[in-house]
Design a protein around this motif. Sequence first.
Motif, PDB file in Angstrom:
ATOM      1  N   ILE A 121       0.845  -1.008   0.060  1.00  0.00           N
ATOM      2  CA  ILE A 121      -0.099   0.094   0.104  1.00  0.00           C
ATOM      3  C   ILE A 121       0.913   1.391  -0.041  1.00  0.00           C
ATOM      4  O   ILE A 121       0.653   2.178  -0.842  1.00  0.00           O
ATOM      5  CB  ILE A 121      -0.880  -0.009   1.164  1.00  0.00           C
ATOM      6  CG1 ILE A 121      -1.806  -1.198   1.276  1.00  0.00           C
ATOM      7  CG2 ILE A 121      -1.450   1.471   1.292  1.00  0.00           C
ATOM      8  CD1 ILE A 121      -2.744  -1.269   2.536  1.00  0.00           C
ATOM      9  N   ILE A 122       1.678   1.565   0.916  1.00  0.00           N
ATOM     10  CA  ILE A 122       2.772   2.623   1.049  1.00  0.00           C
ATOM     11  C   ILE A 122       3.386   2.459  -0.215  1.00  0.00           C
ATOM     12  O   ILE A 122       3.614   3.863  -0.487  1.00  0.00           O
ATOM     13  CB  ILE A 122       3.419   2.711   2.433  1.00  0.00           C
ATOM     14  CG1 ILE A 122       2.612   2.598   3.727  1.00  0.00           C
ATOM     15  CG2 ILE A 122       4.446   3.609   2.410  1.00  0.00           C
ATOM     16  CD1 ILE A 122       1.837   3.692   3.992  1.00  0.00           C
ATOM     17  N   GLY A 123       4.032   1.640  -0.630  1.00  0.00           N
ATOM     18  CA  GLY A 123       4.806   1.625  -1.626  1.00  0.00           C
ATOM     19  C   GLY A 123       4.190   2.033  -3.044  1.00  0.00           C
ATOM     20  O   GLY A 123       4.763   2.768  -3.968  1.00  0.00           O
ATOM     21  N   GLY A 124       2.930   1.547  -3.295  1.00  0.00           N
ATOM     22  CA  GLY A 124       2.266   1.665  -4.433  1.00  0.00           C
ATOM     23  C   GLY A 124       1.361   3.194  -4.427  1.00  0.00           C
ATOM     24  O   GLY A 124       1.286   3.886  -5.561  1.00  0.00           O
ATOM     25  N   LEU A 125       1.266   3.723  -3.165  1.00  0.00           N
ATOM     26  CA  LEU A 125       0.350   4.911  -3.160  1.00  0.00           C
ATOM     27  C   LEU A 125       0.952   6.125  -4.141  1.00  0.00           C
ATOM     28  O   LEU A 125       0.053   6.733  -4.838  1.00  0.00           O
ATOM     29  CB  LEU A 125       0.388   5.349  -1.653  1.00  0.00           C
ATOM     30  CG  LEU A 125      -1.081   6.229  -1.258  1.00  0.00           C
ATOM     31  CD1 LEU A 125      -2.312   5.532  -1.565  1.00  0.00           C
ATOM     32  CD2 LEU A 125      -0.871   6.759   0.052  1.00  0.00           C
ATOM     33  N   PRO A 126       2.232   6.534  -3.856  1.00  0.00           N
ATOM     34  CA  PRO A 126       2.662   7.624  -4.458  1.00  0.00           C
ATOM     35  C   PRO A 126       2.392   7.374  -5.856  1.00  0.00           C
ATOM     36  O   PRO A 126       2.120   8.560  -6.881  1.00  0.00           O
ATOM     37  CB  PRO A 126       4.080   7.684  -4.118  1.00  0.00           C
ATOM     38  CG  PRO A 126       4.368   7.098  -2.909  1.00  0.00           C
ATOM     39  CD  PRO A 126       3.080   5.861  -3.032  1.00  0.00           C
ATOM     40  N   THR A 127       2.789   6.182  -6.677  1.00  0.00           N
ATOM     41  CA  THR A 127       2.653   6.243  -8.022  1.00  0.00           C
ATOM     42  C   THR A 127       1.181   6.174  -8.383  1.00  0.00           C
ATOM     43  O   THR A 127       1.041   6.617  -9.518  1.00  0.00           O
ATOM     44  CB  THR A 127       3.268   4.900  -8.400  1.00  0.00           C
ATOM     45  OG1 THR A 127       4.532   4.951  -7.807  1.00  0.00           O
ATOM     46  CG2 THR A 127       3.546   4.858  -9.894  1.00  0.00           C
ATOM     47  N   ILE A 128       0.339   5.571  -7.795  1.00  0.00           N
ATOM     48  CA  ILE A 128      -1.070   5.568  -7.995  1.00  0.00           C
ATOM     49  C   ILE A 128      -1.472   7.015  -8.217  1.00  0.00           C
ATOM     50  O   ILE A 128      -2.050   7.378  -9.273  1.00  0.00           O
ATOM     51  CB  ILE A 128      -2.035   4.684  -6.897  1.00  0.00           C
ATOM     52  CG1 ILE A 128      -1.460   3.198  -6.957  1.00  0.00           C
ATOM     53  CG2 ILE A 128      -3.366   5.002  -7.345  1.00  0.00           C
ATOM     54  CD1 ILE A 128      -2.051   2.406  -5.954  1.00  0.00           C
ATOM     55  N   ILE A 129      -1.278   7.778  -6.884  1.00  0.00           N
ATOM     56  CA  ILE A 129      -1.844   9.339  -7.072  1.00  0.00           C
ATOM     57  C   ILE A 129      -1.096   9.986  -8.362  1.00  0.00           C
ATOM     58  O   ILE A 129      -1.644  10.535  -9.257  1.00  0.00           O
ATOM     59  CB  ILE A 129      -1.255   9.906  -5.802  1.00  0.00           C
ATOM     60  CG1 ILE A 129      -1.930   9.517  -4.712  1.00  0.00           C
ATOM     61  CG2 ILE A 129      -1.390  11.581  -5.962  1.00  0.00           C
ATOM     62  CD1 ILE A 129      -1.393   9.670  -3.350  1.00  0.00           C
ATOM     63  N   ASN A 130       0.135   9.490  -8.430  1.00  0.00           N
ATOM     64  CA  ASN A 130       0.826  10.364  -9.877  1.00  0.00           C
ATOM     65  C   ASN A 130       0.307   9.835 -11.055  1.00  0.00           C
ATOM     66  O   ASN A 130       0.040  10.700 -11.861  1.00  0.00           O
ATOM     67  CB  ASN A 130       2.182   9.813 -10.014  1.00  0.00           C
ATOM     68  CG  ASN A 130       3.193  11.081 -10.431  1.00  0.00           C
ATOM     69  OD1 ASN A 130       2.839  11.983 -10.299  1.00  0.00           O
ATOM     70  ND2 ASN A 130       4.260  10.496 -11.044  1.00  0.00           N
ATOM     71  N   GLU A 131      -0.058   8.581 -11.170  1.00  0.00           N
ATOM     72  CA  GLU A 131      -0.570   8.173 -12.634  1.00  0.00           C
ATOM     73  C   GLU A 131      -2.291   8.917 -12.863  1.00  0.00           C
ATOM     74  O   GLU A 131      -2.654   9.073 -14.031  1.00  0.00           O
ATOM     75  CB  GLU A 131      -0.916   6.806 -12.457  1.00  0.00           C
ATOM     76  CG  GLU A 131       0.423   5.761 -12.535  1.00  0.00           C
ATOM     77  CD  GLU A 131       1.234   6.007 -13.816  1.00  0.00           C
ATOM     78  OE1 GLU A 131       0.749   5.714 -14.898  1.00  0.00           O
ATOM     79  OE2 GLU A 131       2.082   6.968 -13.827  1.00  0.00           O
ATOM     80  N   PHE A 132      -2.833   9.210 -11.510  1.00  0.00           N
ATOM     81  CA  PHE A 132      -4.173   9.583 -11.591  1.00  0.00           C
ATOM     82  C   PHE A 132      -4.074  11.051 -11.709  1.00  0.00           C
ATOM     83  O   PHE A 132      -5.208  11.768 -11.230  1.00  0.00           O
ATOM     84  CB  PHE A 132      -5.237   8.798 -10.920  1.00  0.00           C
ATOM     85  CG  PHE A 132      -5.247   7.478 -11.009  1.00  0.00           C
ATOM     86  CD1 PHE A 132      -6.428   7.078 -12.070  1.00  0.00           C
ATOM     87  CD2 PHE A 132      -4.660   6.014 -10.587  1.00  0.00           C
ATOM     88  CE1 PHE A 132      -6.507   5.705 -12.563  1.00  0.00           C
ATOM     89  CE2 PHE A 132      -4.851   5.067 -10.893  1.00  0.00           C
ATOM     90  CZ  PHE A 132      -5.625   4.847 -11.970  1.00  0.00           C
ATOM     91  N   SER A 133      -3.252  11.760 -11.247  1.00  0.00           N
ATOM     92  CA  SER A 133      -2.925  12.966 -10.890  1.00  0.00           C
ATOM     93  C   SER A 133      -3.848  13.878 -11.939  1.00  0.00           C
ATOM     94  O   SER A 133      -4.392  14.902 -11.732  1.00  0.00           O
ATOM     95  CB  SER A 133      -1.789  13.750 -10.681  1.00  0.00           C
ATOM     96  OG  SER A 133      -0.874  13.392 -11.984  1.00  0.00           O
ATOM     97  N   ASN A 134      -3.828  13.575 -13.362  1.00  0.00           N
ATOM     98  CA  ASN A 134      -4.446  14.320 -14.454  1.00  0.00           C
ATOM     99  C   ASN A 134      -6.132  14.243 -14.169  1.00  0.00           C
ATOM    100  O   ASN A 134      -6.674  15.280 -14.661  1.00  0.00           O
ATOM    101  CB  ASN A 134      -4.228  13.720 -15.778  1.00  0.00           C
ATOM    102  CG  ASN A 134      -2.775  13.764 -16.043  1.00  0.00           C
ATOM    103  OD1 ASN A 134      -2.220  14.722 -15.500  1.00  0.00           O
ATOM    104  ND2 ASN A 134      -2.302  12.819 -16.776  1.00  0.00           N
ATOM    105  N   HIS A 135      -6.458  13.565 -13.427  1.00  0.00           N
ATOM    106  CA  HIS A 135      -7.892  13.098 -13.145  1.00  0.00           C
ATOM    107  C   HIS A 135      -8.385  13.778 -11.840  1.00  0.00           C
ATOM    108  O   HIS A 135      -9.632  14.037 -11.603  1.00  0.00           O
ATOM    109  CB  HIS A 135      -8.470  11.814 -13.154  1.00  0.00           C
ATOM    110  CG  HIS A 135      -7.870  11.025 -14.490  1.00  0.00           C
ATOM    111  ND1 HIS A 135      -8.420  11.414 -15.792  1.00  0.00           N
ATOM    112  CD2 HIS A 135      -6.717  10.100 -14.577  1.00  0.00           C
ATOM    113  CE1 HIS A 135      -7.919  10.742 -16.632  1.00  0.00           C
ATOM    114  NE2 HIS A 135      -6.849   9.700 -16.076  1.00  0.00           N
ATOM    115  N   ILE A 136      -7.475  14.414 -11.044  1.00  0.00           N
ATOM    116  CA  ILE A 136      -7.848  14.968  -9.928  1.00  0.00           C
ATOM    117  C   ILE A 136      -7.682  16.421 -10.004  1.00  0.00           C
ATOM    118  O   ILE A 136      -6.895  17.029 -10.611  1.00  0.00           O
ATOM    119  CB  ILE A 136      -6.837  14.689  -8.728  1.00  0.00           C
ATOM    120  CG1 ILE A 136      -6.572  12.987  -8.515  1.00  0.00           C
ATOM    121  CG2 ILE A 136      -7.281  15.224  -7.384  1.00  0.00           C
ATOM    122  CD1 ILE A 136      -5.683  12.482  -7.772  1.00  0.00           C
TER     123      ILE A 136
END
Lengths: 323, 441, 393
Positions: free
Chosen positions: C318-333
């Motif tokens: 969870i902790i490892g994946g979170l930043p990348t997930i946020i980053n990947e979806f940042s265009n939609h936020i």
Amino acid sequence: MVLAGVGVVLLAILVFLAFDGPQKFFTLFAAGIALGAVYALVCLGFVVIYRATGIVNFAQVGMVVFGAFVTYNAVYTWGWNFWLSMLFSAAVLAVIGIGFERFALRRMTGKPIFSIILLTIGLYLLLQSLIGAIWTNAKDTIPNPWIGKTVSLGSVNILQVDVVTMVLGAAVLASFFALFRYTKVGLGMRATAIDQEAALAQGISVPGIVALSWAIAGAVAVIAGTMLGSGATPKVGLGLGISAVALQALPAMVIGGLDSPIGAVIGGLVIGVAYEMAVGYQTQYIPSLGTSGFADVLPYLLMVLVLLIRPSGLFGTRDVQRV
Amino acid sequence: MNQKSVAKLVGLAVVAALFVVACGGGDKTASNAAKNTTTTKSSNAGKAPKTGPGFDGTTIKLGVITPQSGAIGKIVADDIGTPMTSGNQVYWDSVNANGGVAGKYKVSLETADSQYDATVGLQAYDKIKNDVAAMQQVLGTQVLQAMQPKLKTDQISAGPATLDAEWTNDPNLFPIATSYQLLSINGIDYYIHNGGSKTKNICVLAQDDAYGEAGVQGANYEAQKAGFTLKTVQRYATLTDKTAQIQALKDNSCDAVLFVATLADTKAAIQTAIQLNYTARWIALSPAWLPSFVASSESDASFKTYLEQNMWVSSTGVDWNSPVPGYVQMRAAIAKYAPTQQPDPYFAYGFQQARAMDQILEVAVKNGDLSRAGILNAINGVGTLKFDGALPDFFYGTSVATRKQPTPATIFSIVAGVPQGLKTLSANYTSAAAKTFKPAG
Amino acid sequence: MASTLAPPPAADATDPPNRSVLEARARREIRLFPTPSYWVGAAVLLALYLVLPLVLSDLWANVLVLAGITAIGGLGLNLLTGYAGQASLGTAAFVGIGAFTASYLGRATDVNNGLGQPFVVYLIAAILVGAAVGFLVGLPALRLRGSYLVIVTLGFLFVTTYVLTQWKTVSNGNLGAPMPVGVQIGSIDFTSFDVFGMRDTPLGRNQGLFYLVWIFVAITALLVKNIVRSRPGRALQAVRDRDVAAEIVGVSLFRYKVGAFVVSSAIGAMAGVFYGLYIQYLTPNQQSIGLTLSVQFLAVIIVGGIGTVYGTVVGAVIIGGLPTIINEFSNHIPYLTASTVSAFQGIVFALLLVVTLLLEPWGFAGAVRRFKTRKLRRTMVPGSAGSTGATTG
């Protein structure tokens, strides 16, 4: 005894350095006191919470840097008077402090100390990240009345902003003293610090005392943060460098004793002077310790030394180990 | 489920997995297939250039690794990274408006945050490396140093936004300007011949890291060649108090101080000098300078005055309003694509850096190969990077061995009110020592 | 991975044949694979382990490698903090120690005076160095507790970065040092992974490291699991809950407190070796191996579930994946720009930590346990509460 011995040795080193080159020594000494004043202010905030709850509150670090930015916002963006802005910021951070206590820390009663400390680290990171999101393009200093001004003390020049910091530090210490000594609330705070259950039994509103402690910690954090952001020594200015400085104050708190306001101030000054002396003389006398960096760890080494000799710190209450 | 059937299941899973191992999947194989279909190497410009990661046949995607957050990163971002990246962007906007590279291929930038830290920088690199054909900008000596092995493995070319001399020796990098070492050498030499002398006390105040070391290296070289010794070299950790160091400069009666700092520490150092009543000729390397230090909104008057009276900046580039064609072009592009942009040396650097990338990409198109390897090859085909007077031309030749670092620096004095706060004292100043300096291999 | 498939150890064999129901249940609880469904789980994990690197992009392989490394360090920290109750902010220091030991021993002889040793040598050396330093740090822990221990371990972290910076032979000073390039065990090169030459092109570095790192996640998990489900584990928990009482009943505080530091530090240093291999170049400063990294490890065990093994691994993902997930979806936020993404990542991370501590103190594992208990209550005898202790996982 051992402690006195260590004190004498450190003092002897200072005297030796003073005769080695007075101008340099007193310049560094003044800078050390100025730096120490900042550490002292940060530590006073730590101490208030430690007395009320028995934990080292890392959220204090976040409140210091957040407080600096709130003051900046009032002074620079809204064009308010410096003191008014600081007062406003103190109110904001007091509310944030109470909020932290009410909605986070209070729910942790009875949890392992470690979890509580970790929660305060989480709150610290939260405040710090919020700064990055709110103030995306801040200036490098909080506008203030003392920019670029110095006062002379003999041959040594001191920044006016540092003098203000020292005065504020002394004022906070004095008001702590007055509060604890002469007011009923202060008496309650002392009682709570000694034994929460006993205080409760005496009809003292412990939750109220704890909330008040958080409010005070928030306000004190604003003073420390605002002065740092206004260019007080070490002149990091307004930025996340403030939190690095605030973290460096931790060993000062241990040296002084976790629950002692006067200890926080003395510890801060000791660390501040030790730091400047280390930067000033280490490369000259002990070059093998490297070109920089030793001064940053010296406070922690002093801390370990004090812990070995006197685990409760210079002025801290000696713990009675309960089994 | 009994244990036997579980064992069977596991066995099945292993077999299935090994099957997948054997038969492929994953992007390596895919890219290999792509390689096979486009290996027809052609050197005529008429055919479509070979594609690769970051180039889909129409758009070239370039990476920018620059700090955007972090304790020091934020400062570097606001004052250096952001204007530099916008320099990159404005240049490509103007090129894209004319159709793009070779009139056909539009360029877009993808930015990743390094927080001005090597470790975070590498993660940023991994994040965008599969999307880009080359790195337009990598900011920070430590960040780039850490990235060098990966650039080599991935065959990615990168534009250093840091001026260490050793970049010249790396075939994956295309430095565009005079190195820190040479800025130091020329800066001190200019002082010796203009107001100072070898017999004065010349000292160094440097940040204790790779960049600081580069400056000290240059200062030592100049001292050795010109025949004097540095009185003292003081180092500091960034964002710490500098009272002790300034006091040491004062105690050593330093007449001139080579100041190898970033702008995160400039203000603190100068304020301390003012506080300690210490004046000297400060020769700052370009990263220590920020135009807003002397802007009208700067509230510290004594700081401004001290800079104007005592500081020179050893840098590259020319006066903002200079008539050289390179700057005329830049000012025109700003007027069109970023009218709010203030005169800024980092913007200018970013603009010229994109210009260098453009020249390399043009060669790659001519070679018919816009893959990473093709772009890497193209660096050795540009001959000389030309900047129309914005920077000295940089001779590249056919390999790293033939590259010749430009030696001149521009020495500026500081004047409030002029664009960038910088006024040329001497353009293209080259000392005798600068001509013989070779970066350490 | 072979050890995962081995039958549960026959530790029970010597027990007297007459066992009460209670004993039987206790025995089941400390078993590695208490029910058949655990075997299925293991099989699924194994299949995932084998297949994932083949289908993952570089970016996600990268994320999972980092998650694996964090899981290893987190498992060590969980032993220390979750089981033995010793709070530490020093994990990053051991990561640094492990990484630079690996760098110095493993980097080529022509690179900053490296020693050019193979993977196995520098891995073992790093583990030993980590254990030795852990022993030294464990000694003061005998006398310090709570807040003091937290501050002292933070001090240890600062001292470590300072010593590493000054020890230029090892770290190359401020400039930092490159890590070993290749990772070879026998004839297998994990940086360009291939089994028996079955692929046209070997797998990439990230995918190869995935195979390597997650083997060690499994080994570490088994090791920690075996420690905590046996006598030392119970001793550790006794030390955590009532150290003086534990000593009275014959648990050696010295042995177990210091022992927990030694094992946890050795594991931390091992995580450091992989961290070094992953990052390839490390600078010995606060930004690379500092408080932030230490807090990251703590967040892993909090979010995953303090005092549980599988929870730690879940937390690491969870902790490892979170930043990348946020980053990947940042265009939609909405309202998220390039310059605020990292601030937003920080906010989410901090909130995750705070909210977990407040609402689900036993983390992911606690939520799962609660869910199971509720289900159990509904289907089984009404009113029989399931075990809510968080210490046996």
